[in-house]
Motif scaffolding. Sequence first.
Motif, PDB file in Angstrom:
ATOM      1  N   GLU A 142       0.917  -1.184   0.069  1.00  0.00           N
ATOM      2  CA  GLU A 142       0.138  -0.133   0.089  1.00  0.00           C
ATOM      3  C   GLU A 142       0.814   1.380  -0.066  1.00  0.00           C
ATOM      4  O   GLU A 142       0.593   2.372  -0.683  1.00  0.00           O
ATOM      5  N   LEU A 145       2.174   2.027  -3.398  1.00  0.00           N
ATOM      6  CA  LEU A 145       1.081   2.484  -4.406  1.00  0.00           C
ATOM      7  C   LEU A 145       0.830   3.760  -4.000  1.00  0.00           C
ATOM      8  O   LEU A 145       0.414   4.804  -4.880  1.00  0.00           O
ATOM      9  N   LYS A 146       0.812   4.386  -2.661  1.00  0.00           N
ATOM     10  CA  LYS A 146       0.503   5.731  -2.344  1.00  0.00           C
ATOM     11  C   LYS A 146       1.584   6.605  -2.875  1.00  0.00           C
ATOM     12  O   LYS A 146       1.223   7.523  -3.626  1.00  0.00           O
ATOM     13  N   VAL A 149       0.799   7.161  -6.692  1.00  0.00           N
ATOM     14  CA  VAL A 149      -0.157   8.049  -6.867  1.00  0.00           C
ATOM     15  C   VAL A 149       0.110   9.388  -6.719  1.00  0.00           C
ATOM     16  O   VAL A 149      -0.226  10.305  -7.634  1.00  0.00           O
ATOM     17  N   ASP A 166      -6.781  10.318  -6.173  1.00  0.00           N
ATOM     18  CA  ASP A 166      -6.997  10.338  -4.527  1.00  0.00           C
ATOM     19  C   ASP A 166      -6.909   8.866  -4.208  1.00  0.00           C
ATOM     20  O   ASP A 166      -7.670   8.183  -4.484  1.00  0.00           O
ATOM     21  N   PHE A 167      -5.662   8.767  -3.288  1.00  0.00           N
ATOM     22  CA  PHE A 167      -5.581   7.206  -2.846  1.00  0.00           C
ATOM     23  C   PHE A 167      -7.004   6.595  -2.248  1.00  0.00           C
ATOM     24  O   PHE A 167      -7.250   5.228  -2.860  1.00  0.00           O
ATOM     25  N   ASP A 168      -7.479   7.346  -1.396  1.00  0.00           N
ATOM     26  CA  ASP A 168      -8.671   6.621  -0.610  1.00  0.00           C
ATOM     27  C   ASP A 168      -9.573   6.525  -1.387  1.00  0.00           C
ATOM     28  O   ASP A 168     -10.603   5.394  -1.478  1.00  0.00           O
ATOM     29  N   LYS A 171      -9.236   3.307  -3.596  1.00  0.00           N
ATOM     30  CA  LYS A 171      -9.554   2.067  -2.946  1.00  0.00           C
ATOM     31  C   LYS A 171     -10.977   1.677  -2.957  1.00  0.00           C
ATOM     32  O   LYS A 171     -11.443   0.584  -2.637  1.00  0.00           O
ATOM     33  N   ILE A 184      -4.772   1.589 -10.749  1.00  0.00           N
ATOM     34  CA  ILE A 184      -4.190   2.971 -10.957  1.00  0.00           C
ATOM     35  C   ILE A 184      -4.486   3.192 -12.340  1.00  0.00           C
ATOM     36  O   ILE A 184      -5.092   4.328 -12.662  1.00  0.00           O
TER      37      ILE A 184
END
Length: 409
Positions: A142, A145-146, A149, A166-168, A171, A184
Amino acid sequence: MNILQQFSTEEELIKKHKPEEFRSHYKVNNHLHTPYSFSAFENISQIFQMAKEEDISVLGINDFYTTAGYDEFHQLAGEHKIMPLFNIEFIGLLRDFQDKNMRVNDPKNPGRAYFTGKGLTYPVSMSDQNAGLLNRVKAHSEEQLKKMVALVNDFFGELSLPVKLDFDELKQHYAREMLRERHIATAIQDKLSQASASDEEMKSMLTKMFEGKEVQADMTDKPAVQNEIRNNLLKKGGKAFVPEDENAFLNLEQIKDIIIDAGGIPCYPVLLDNEKGEFTDFEGDWEAMYDYLREFNVGCIELIPGRNSFEVLNDFVKFFNERNFIVTFGTEHNTPALKPLTVTCRNDVPLGDELENVNFEGAAVIAAHQYKKVKGQEGFLSANHEPKPEEKEDFVHLGKAVINEFLTK
């Protein structure tokens, strides 16, 4: 509760389901990723609907690092009368192979090794220590991947492209459990499409993103466009590439411990030949490969035959099947392309009855293992965690009865 807990004793099952009374083999796909990691499917229900249409009787869930899809998979299996096999996949690191610059089953990264567990006990239970290791791997993934992004947003800002991730949000809308690179790429494609008035405008933005490189894919071919985004932006050399932290990789002993602790059978996924007839360093010598796996107490292999020529696959499977390895096949479906579930070799060449039967017998061993573990018995692994190749025939016999009971109950 696992449906298998309701089944009668081994003796009663074998007496009830005599081999001559049901089909010689059933169609099996024992390696399928779901939306809980990344897959071509919109949901798990779609998998079972396709399986019914293609007359597939045994399915194996096989997500990266997670068993979160097991509940839904088990429920739908019962509703559709399709035998479920519960699997999991890891990416590990063999540092001795890495030091020797030897490729295992990743054609590009020496020492990198995919490894799976077959027939985990459902509901899944494992020690706090192993659950912690699994959570650590997820956390590192995670974090990587953050960072990707953030790099995507920085790069798109420089290019003045009308896309911000936006990462959240990713998800929430794209991943059921584990966010992956492909999510992504999918999100970028969707947002570019929404910001474009035409295919030509979107193509222009993609060319800008690829720093002048022309887009090769047809704009109506969404999976192909996603792959180009991923390969040009998120892979090595791309502006949003973030290398994996090698310290986050588990070694194969740790992976095996997690699989065994969760009631499963350690299994080596074989890459085998590519379109040029090439093999990785590890898989080029089948005798040495067999010796290594046996010494490592691995008695199960799996293949994705769509990658392989029929001739090579047939010879390879015969080699390991004759040595009483569990052999099982699947399709992965770990890309955006939605293809049939029926397992075939490269160029859609059919497996044929002999390979279909090997696949069914491999699934039967795993089904018998799941049944025995649910009943509180020893499965295909001994108390010392060693496979039992000498008992494979007995497991095949029991497993066929278990599968037939599930399909007809």
